[in-house]
Each structure stands twice: as C-alpha cells, then as structure tokens.
Write a protein that holds these residues in place. Structure first.
Motif, PDB file in Angstrom:
ATOM      1  N   UNK A  50     -14.929  34.596 -51.978  1.00 44.36           N
ATOM      2  CA  UNK A  50     -16.300  34.927 -52.348  1.00 44.36           C
ATOM      3  C   UNK A  50     -16.357  36.114 -53.318  1.00 44.36           C
ATOM      4  N   UNK A  51     -17.454  36.157 -54.035  1.00 45.55           N
ATOM      5  CA  UNK A  51     -17.717  37.235 -55.000  1.00 45.55           C
ATOM      6  C   UNK A  51     -19.087  37.845 -54.696  1.00 45.55           C
ATOM      7  N   UNK A  52     -19.271  39.110 -55.076  1.00 47.77           N
ATOM      8  CA  UNK A  52     -18.381  39.997 -55.824  1.00 47.77           C
ATOM      9  C   UNK A  52     -17.350  40.664 -54.916  1.00 47.77           C
ATOM     10  N   UNK A  53     -16.467  41.444 -55.547  1.00 50.48           N
ATOM     11  CA  UNK A  53     -15.463  42.185 -54.792  1.00 50.48           C
ATOM     12  C   UNK A  53     -15.386  43.614 -55.320  1.00 50.48           C
ATOM     13  N   UNK A  54     -14.734  44.465 -54.539  1.00 46.55           N
ATOM     14  CA  UNK A  54     -14.379  45.794 -55.021  1.00 46.55           C
ATOM     15  C   UNK A  54     -13.005  45.692 -55.659  1.00 46.55           C
ATOM     16  N   UNK A  55     -12.912  46.098 -56.918  1.00 44.75           N
ATOM     17  CA  UNK A  55     -11.628  46.066 -57.636  1.00 44.75           C
ATOM     18  C   UNK A  55     -10.903  47.392 -57.379  1.00 44.75           C
ATOM     19  N   UNK A  80     -16.377  33.186 -56.710  1.00 41.67           N
ATOM     20  CA  UNK A  80     -17.482  32.280 -56.423  1.00 41.67           C
ATOM     21  C   UNK A  80     -18.751  32.686 -57.145  1.00 41.67           C
ATOM     22  N   UNK A  81     -19.769  31.844 -57.026  1.00 36.93           N
ATOM     23  CA  UNK A  81     -21.117  32.233 -57.378  1.00 36.93           C
ATOM     24  C   UNK A  81     -21.509  33.379 -56.447  1.00 36.93           C
ATOM     25  N   UNK A 138     -17.097  28.208 -54.746  1.00 34.09           N
ATOM     26  CA  UNK A 138     -15.946  28.949 -55.252  1.00 34.09           C
ATOM     27  C   UNK A 138     -15.384  28.255 -56.486  1.00 34.09           C
ATOM     28  N   UNK A 139     -16.142  28.336 -57.569  1.00 36.39           N
ATOM     29  CA  UNK A 139     -15.829  27.586 -58.794  1.00 36.39           C
ATOM     30  C   UNK A 139     -15.784  28.492 -60.031  1.00 36.39           C
ATOM     31  N   UNK A 140     -15.574  29.788 -59.836  1.00 41.28           N
ATOM     32  CA  UNK A 140     -15.736  30.743 -60.939  1.00 41.28           C
ATOM     33  C   UNK A 140     -14.455  31.501 -61.257  1.00 41.28           C
TER      34      UNK A 140
END
Length: 324
Positions: free
Chosen positions: A51-56, A230-231, A238-240
């Motif tokens: 899943x998104x977003x994430x902490x980089x 993901x979106x 999860x297509x991104x």
C-alpha cells in the motif's frame, strides 16, 4: 460534451468515487469513513501488503543504476490542460493524454499522462503530503497520473487488470516560500479554485494558460526515489509504479493556503472545506525503495540543466473507482 466527459473521468480517476465492494462512502474528514477505516470498509485492496503512501527512510534506500532520466513529451505544451474539477476530495486537472507522455526512467514502456491532482493539509505550514521522507511531511504533494500505453488511456482497464505496471505516478513535494517571483503559473492555477468551490464543479477555461513544466519549476527531475505500491484512495489497487522526486516545488505560502480555504468536500450535513486530504503512511512490508545513489538526499537547489531541457527530465501523482 467536454464537461460531461470530464465529469465521467473524474468519477473514474478521482477520490470522489466509492469502492465497488462497499456501500459505505470513504472520506478523509469523518471518523466513520476516514483513511483509518479503509482496510475495513474497502477490504479488497486497502488491507494489502503493498500500500501507498510510505515513509521513505533514506538510510535504507538502495542504489539502482537503471534509474536513468525520463523523456517527457508535451510537458511544455500549453494546450494540454483541458479542465479543472473539484472531485469532492481534491482538485484534479484533466490532461490531454494524446499529447502528454512519459517514458524512460526504467519504466516498462511509454505512459500517457491523464491527470494530476493534489493533497494538502490545513494551510502552508501544516503537514499535508502523503509520502514522507525520514518522517518529514511536506505541506502539499502533487501527483501526475500516467497509464501504460497498452491500455490506450483507459485507467479503469489498467486498474481492473491488477497489472502492477498499469499506472506510473510521478510525485512532487510542495513547500512554502516567501519568494513570489517564480510562482506565476501557480497563481494562474489557483485563480481557478474560485470556479470549482463545490464538489463536481468543473471549468474548461484553464486551457492555453499553463504548462506542466512551468508548474514543476526548477525541480531536478533526474533525482528520484522508486518503489512499487498502490492507489492512495480506495479501492487502493496495487497497480502503481511510484516515482517520488527529491527536489521540492516552491510555491508561495499564500497560494498554498488557498487550497484549504476555497474548495469544499463532497456534500455532508454542513459544508466542510477540503483540508488534510491525505492518507497516512502505510507499512513498507519488506519492499525496497531504490534511487540513483543509496541513502542520499539531494539539495533542493535545482539543476539549471534539468530545468531547461524537459526532453531529458522527469516527473511523478490518480484513478480507479477512486484515486490517489
């Protein structure tokens, strides 16, 4: 006819749409349907492992020499902005996907740029971005949504296929500045907000006024992070392929604040201005974030060479029965 088309596209590409697997509307601003509830009320994908977003976390970023420069077509063309819409959860600009394309940057083919939208907090000093870097959250984030050319501009098909390369989103952090000398294009863009105050409002007067390059300013589009996700709105497919650029877009504090004081969420019992329309960061779950050089953070001072030649630069930013 154009307004009808844009309205239909907004339903497909923007966060106004509801997930097909739930009769419960998702939202940002009410406890019963905000992003903390999405894994339950939209269970198909919002509870997924990518899943998104994430902490980089920059210390964990790995080097990938294949992450080369992008090729942008149509990003300097002032005929590509077709309309601006209040989706009920964001502000979305429809792009001419027959003119705007992105390839290179280790993307698996050419992608057509279909729209961009924004996420923000509550004013220019409040956190509002979706992605974070080492825990830092920026005031705004811009997402340019691109669909793989094999889907002929049909985002719904790309999402329905569950193709992990179906969409490529280019993400840009936006932060406030007191320097108003280089924000002409942003002043033009925000001038249209008063025409789209309510959910569903659309105007096509935006045509021939702005280019994508001018909004991105002097961002060095050769330096970015890459990961699979993901979106960021239901149905969270999860297509991104995500590209998150390291440099930030500088926009005046006054113009950033207009987003949280001018436009309104889709109808609720009382009118509510759109604020804090971002999803919280999700678990990385073992995914690897890559970049040109592992663990580095570049200065936000832009590369003039990258700014002047869009043919060798890049970009990141929506869809589904929802969107990012």
């Amino acid at each position: 006819m154009i307004v009808l088309l844009v309205t239909c596209l907004a339903a497909i590409l923007c966060p106004t749409a509801h997930s097909s697997d739930s009769a419960v509307a998702w939202c940002y601003h009410e406890p019963a349907c905000n992003f903390t509830t999405w894994p339950k009320i939209v269970s198909d994908f919002c509870s997924g492992s990518k899943q998104s977003p994430i902490d980089i976390v920059t210390a964990k970023v790995q080097a990938n020499s294949n992450l080369t420069s992008f090729n942008f077509t149509g990003f300097g063309d002032n005929t590509t902005f077709l309309a601006i819409t209040n989706s009920g959860d964001s502000v979305v600009v429809k792009l001419d996907d027959s003119t705007m394309t992105v390839d290179g940057g280790n993307l698996p083919g050419m992608y057509n740029s279909v729209q961009f939208h924004l996420h923000w907090g509550n004013g220019s000093s409040a956190p509002g971005s979706e992605h974070t870097v080492d825990g830092k959250q920026f005031p705004m984030e811009l997402h340019i949504v691109n669909v793989h050319s094999k889907y002929n501009g049909n985002v719904s098909s790309a999402i329905a296929s569950n193709d992990t390369t179906g969409l490529a989103v280019l993400s840009f952090f936006i932060e406030g500045t007191n320097d108003t000398s280089n924000t002409k294009s942003w002043k033009t863009l925000t001038s249209y907000l008063s025409n789209v105050t309510n959910a569903g409002d659309t105007t096509t007067d935006i045509m021939n006024q702005i280019t994508m390059d001018s909004l991105l300013g002097n961002v060095d589009r050769t330096k970015y992070y890459r990961y699979q996700g993901s979106l960021t709105t239901p149905s969270c497919n999860e297509v991104v392929i995500w590209t998150v650029f390291k440099d930030t877009i500088k926009v005046s504090h006054e113009l950033i604040s207009l987003f949280s004081t001018t436009v309104y969420f889709k109808k609720t019992s009382l009118p509510v201005q759109i604020t804090n329309n971002f999803r919280g960061v999700q678990s990385v779950n073992g995914r690897v974030v890559t970049s040109q050089v592992a663990g580095t953070v570049t200065s936000t001072v832009p590369s003039s060479a990258a700014a002047t030649n869009f043919c060798i630069i890049t970009v990141l930013l929506f869809s589904s029965s929802s969107w990012l």
